[in-house]
Write an enzyme that holds these catalytic residues in place. Sequence first.
Site, mmCIF file in Angstrom:
data_model
loop_
_atom_site.group_PDB
_atom_site.id
_atom_site.type_symbol
_atom_site.label_atom_id
_atom_site.label_comp_id
_atom_site.label_asym_id
_atom_site.label_seq_id
_atom_site.Cartn_x
_atom_site.Cartn_y
_atom_site.Cartn_z
ATOM 1 N N CYS A 7 0.868 -1.189 0.000
ATOM 2 C CA CYS A 7 0.000 0.000 0.000
ATOM 3 C C CYS A 7 0.901 1.235 0.000
ATOM 4 O O CYS A 7 2.089 1.132 -0.310
ATOM 5 C CB CYS A 7 -0.982 -0.025 1.172
ATOM 6 S SG CYS A 7 -0.222 0.007 2.801
ATOM 7 N N ASN A 10 2.309 1.571 4.318
ATOM 8 C CA ASN A 10 2.591 0.307 5.023
ATOM 9 C C ASN A 10 2.308 0.406 6.530
ATOM 10 O O ASN A 10 2.970 -0.234 7.347
ATOM 11 C CB ASN A 10 4.043 -0.158 4.763
ATOM 12 C CG ASN A 10 4.327 -1.607 5.159
ATOM 13 O OD1 ASN A 10 5.459 -1.940 5.511
ATOM 14 N ND2 ASN A 10 3.333 -2.475 5.117
ATOM 15 N N CYS A 12 -1.355 0.907 7.396
ATOM 16 C CA CYS A 12 -2.796 0.631 7.554
ATOM 17 C C CYS A 12 -3.191 -0.632 6.789
ATOM 18 O O CYS A 12 -3.379 -1.700 7.382
ATOM 19 C CB CYS A 12 -3.642 1.814 7.076
ATOM 20 S SG CYS A 12 -3.321 3.364 7.952
ATOM 21 N N ARG A 13 -3.322 -0.538 5.467
ATOM 22 C CA ARG A 13 -3.924 -1.630 4.703
ATOM 23 C C ARG A 13 -3.025 -2.846 4.543
ATOM 24 O O ARG A 13 -3.449 -3.985 4.842
ATOM 25 C CB ARG A 13 -4.352 -1.108 3.316
ATOM 26 C CG ARG A 13 -5.472 -0.100 3.384
ATOM 27 C CD ARG A 13 -5.624 0.646 2.073
ATOM 28 N NE ARG A 13 -4.490 1.539 1.821
ATOM 29 C CZ ARG A 13 -4.282 2.220 0.704
ATOM 30 N NH1 ARG A 13 -5.140 2.076 -0.292
ATOM 31 N NH2 ARG A 13 -3.252 3.020 0.577
ATOM 32 N N SER A 14 -1.791 -2.641 4.037
ATOM 33 C CA SER A 14 -0.982 -3.844 3.746
ATOM 34 C C SER A 14 -0.519 -4.589 5.007
ATOM 35 O O SER A 14 -0.505 -5.829 4.991
ATOM 36 C CB SER A 14 0.186 -3.529 2.811
ATOM 37 O OG SER A 14 1.080 -2.616 3.361
ATOM 38 N N ASP A 124 -8.172 3.717 1.068
ATOM 39 C CA ASP A 124 -7.217 4.260 2.038
ATOM 40 C C ASP A 124 -7.989 4.823 3.240
ATOM 41 O O ASP A 124 -8.772 5.754 3.088
ATOM 42 C CB ASP A 124 -6.417 5.371 1.331
ATOM 43 C CG ASP A 124 -5.349 5.977 2.224
ATOM 44 O OD1 ASP A 124 -5.350 5.712 3.439
ATOM 45 O OD2 ASP A 124 -4.523 6.737 1.682
#
Length: 158
Positions: A7, A10, A12-14, A124
């Site tokens: 993401c 690095n 939050c999402r990934s 995001d």
Amino acid sequence: MRLLFVCLGNICRSPAAETVLRELLDREGLSSSSTVDSAGTTGYHIGEEPDPRMRQELAQRGYKQWSRARLVEAKDFYDFDIILAMDQQNMRELRRLCPKPELLSKLRLACSFCSRHHDSEVPDPYYGSKSDFAYVVTLVEDISEGIIQNLKQKTLLT
Ligand code: 4NP
């Protein structure tokens, strides 16, 4: 199978996807045959733990371990079998970074593994609310289940 989630930051999402997929692989007894990692296309948060809002959401759902942020690098295209971008912006950055045209085939949008959601990107959540963080974890659970199904059927990368 070596999988890398990517993401922007690095944090939050990934890392959430990395945490959830690792846990599900563990539960399925598949962790010894897989490597899961995550990275960001920007370096603003290198070395940091995931955002506290994401840590809280993960912990609430029983996921208790996560990694620290790192920057994606060209070498990752050799070190991983599949590289999963969270959104189209991440995908564009990854295409730019890819060291050889024949390695572009390792790139996928993470949402291509969703079965219960129709989203094409993991949104995001950074400037969003608690519910945006919760939705990211819901989506990465769907993605991770899809990856596990593919691994079990040995259809991933075929
Ligand atoms: P991620 O979210 O890409 O899911 O880790 C973000 C993290 C940090 C920032 C933006 C998005 N930022 O602007 O610092």
